[in-house]
Design a protein around this motif. Structure first.
Motif, short mmCIF file in Angstrom:
data_model
loop_
_atom_site.label_atom_id
_atom_site.label_comp_id
_atom_site.label_asym_id
_atom_site.label_seq_id
_atom_site.Cartn_x
_atom_site.Cartn_y
_atom_site.Cartn_z
N TYR A 305 0.81 -1.31 0.19
CA TYR A 305 -0.16 0.07 -0.03
C TYR A 305 0.95 1.13 -0.03
CZ TYR A 305 -3.71 3.17 1.44
OH TYR A 305 -4.85 4.14 1.62
N TRP A 306 1.77 1.55 1.03
CA TRP A 306 2.53 2.59 1.23
C TRP A 306 3.73 2.60 0.02
CZ3 TRP A 306 0.28 6.18 3.27
CH2 TRP A 306 -0.62 6.30 4.15
N LYS A 307 4.13 1.60 -0.42
CA LYS A 307 5.21 1.57 -1.59
C LYS A 307 4.61 2.28 -2.74
CE LYS A 307 8.22 -1.41 -4.17
NZ LYS A 307 8.80 -2.52 -4.50
N THR A 308 3.25 1.73 -3.11
CA THR A 308 2.55 2.15 -4.20
C THR A 308 2.10 3.68 -4.05
OG1 THR A 308 1.78 -0.08 -4.59
CG2 THR A 308 0.42 1.90 -5.70
N VAL A 309 1.89 4.17 -2.55
CA VAL A 309 1.14 5.62 -2.55
C VAL A 309 2.55 6.25 -2.89
CG1 VAL A 309 0.67 7.39 -0.78
CG2 VAL A 309 -0.72 4.99 -1.03
N TRP A 310 3.53 6.13 -2.17
CA TRP A 310 4.99 6.99 -2.44
C TRP A 310 5.73 6.97 -3.74
CZ3 TRP A 310 3.62 9.97 1.07
CH2 TRP A 310 3.57 9.74 2.42
N GLY A 311 5.35 5.89 -4.44
CA GLY A 311 5.77 5.74 -5.75
C GLY A 311 5.01 6.55 -6.65
N VAL A 313 3.12 9.46 -5.49
CA VAL A 313 2.70 11.00 -5.00
C VAL A 313 4.28 11.29 -5.19
CG1 VAL A 313 2.80 12.11 -2.79
CG2 VAL A 313 1.05 10.41 -3.21
N ASN A 314 5.20 10.77 -4.89
CA ASN A 314 6.83 11.35 -5.06
C ASN A 314 7.04 11.64 -6.45
OD1 ASN A 314 7.11 10.85 -2.27
ND2 ASN A 314 8.50 9.29 -2.76
#
Length: 318
Positions: A305-311, A313-314
């Motif tokens: 979840y967070w790996k995809t979100v930051w990938g 958003v960043n």
């Protein structure tokens, strides 16, 4: 002839009264902010799925508690266009470098239940603004906006950030009704400060999700029940359920968007993911979490979840 006319008039009066009673019942059932939403208690569509790891959940919960103790928020407020006092929690971050996120909660929830997402954005150096949507938490309002009236409030919250920090780079995040809120906001004229949007298990439109729930809970048809409910909503809340469409708003959006949904979501049906994703004509991605029910994507697989979100958003907020 006169007798027939009288009988016809009586029937019409009875039908009008019945129409109003049905509309009021379902308005109070779903949209009146002051009535208990008993259909949520014990709802099988909201039961925790077996894919949620108790060990992982416990670790995240402890981290949330520790964060809340260490970072008490500042309460802030705005006045809506219809003169409601809306409250929010602000988490100022000394390491933000103009990075901001607005985090929106779901139906009948409030900002105190969004610590998981607040914490993760804060730990990445974001200032976090977590509003209580109208009719929720500490915000005023007699009805639930379902994201539609909330989109107007979001524009005001965005303005409070840009007034405070003209160089702000803003992400919008929402879950469930909050996901619908940020999608509905996406179709409005947004300042260039808004760089990216992440929605998690939002619905395609208010009419679609209510029609689905009407059939699921009552086994009733859309017509005439939703017509009656919409009439009362226009009278009591001032908005039209048929206009409250995330699909139509997303189609107008110019902001990159990440769409998230669990494939076992039967409260806001998983199939609605493609409705909103396919409508978007922007840089976009979708994340499907196997085994996750409604609002469970982060709990089932937080790493992915967070790996995809930051990938995602960043790419827009460095």
């Amino acid at each position: 002839m006169k007798k027939f006319s009288i009988i016809s008039s009586v029937i019409i009066v009875i039908l009008v009264i019945a129409y109003g009673l049905v509309g009021n019942y379902f308005y109070n059932f779903a949209l009146n902010a002051n009535t208990e939403k008993e259909f949520l208690t014990g709802n099988p569509h909201l039961a925790q799925s077996e894919a949620v790891s108790a060990e992982v959940a416990k670790t995240s919960e402890l981290a949330d508690v520790a964060f809340s103790k260490k970072h008490p928020p500042i309460t802030t407020s705005i006045v809506s266009s219809d003169k409601l006092s809306l409250k929010g929690h602000l988490y100022e971050n000394n390491n933000s470098d103009h990075k901001w996120v607005i985090v929106d909660h779901g139906y009948t929830s409030n900002n105190t239940l969004m610590v998981r997402w607040i914490r993760n954005f804060y730990e990445k150096g974001y200032n976090v603004l977590a509003p209580d949507l109208r009719g929720h938490g500490e915000s005023e309002g007699d009805y639930i906006g379902m994201g539609w009236d909330d989109r107007k409030d979001m524009l005001l919250w965005i303005k409070t950030i840009t007034d405070k920090d003209p160089k702000a780079e803003i992400a919008l995040f929402g879950i469930s009704m909050g996901g619908a809120t940020v999608m509905m906001t996406s179709g409005e004229k947004l300042p260039s400060n808004v760089k990216v949007i992440v929605e998690d298990c939002g619905y395609s439109s208010v009419m679609d999700v209510f029609t689905y729930q009407l059939d699921d809970l009552f086994n009733l048809p859309k017509f005439p029940v939703m017509n009656a409910a919409n009439t009362i909503t226009k009278i009591r809340a001032g908005y039209d359920l048929t206009e409250a469409s995330a699909v139509k708003q997303v189609a107008k959006s110019k902001t990159p968007m990440l769409f998230i949904h669990g494939d076992k979501d039967t409260f806001v049906p998983y199939e609605m993911l493609d409705d909103v994703y396919n409508a978007a004509n922007v840089d976009k991605e979708k994340l499907i979490i196997p085994g996750a029910g409604h609002g469970e994507a982060e709990k089932v697989d937080p790493e992915k979840y967070w790996k995809t979100v930051w990938g995602f958003v960043n790419k827009y907020i460095d």
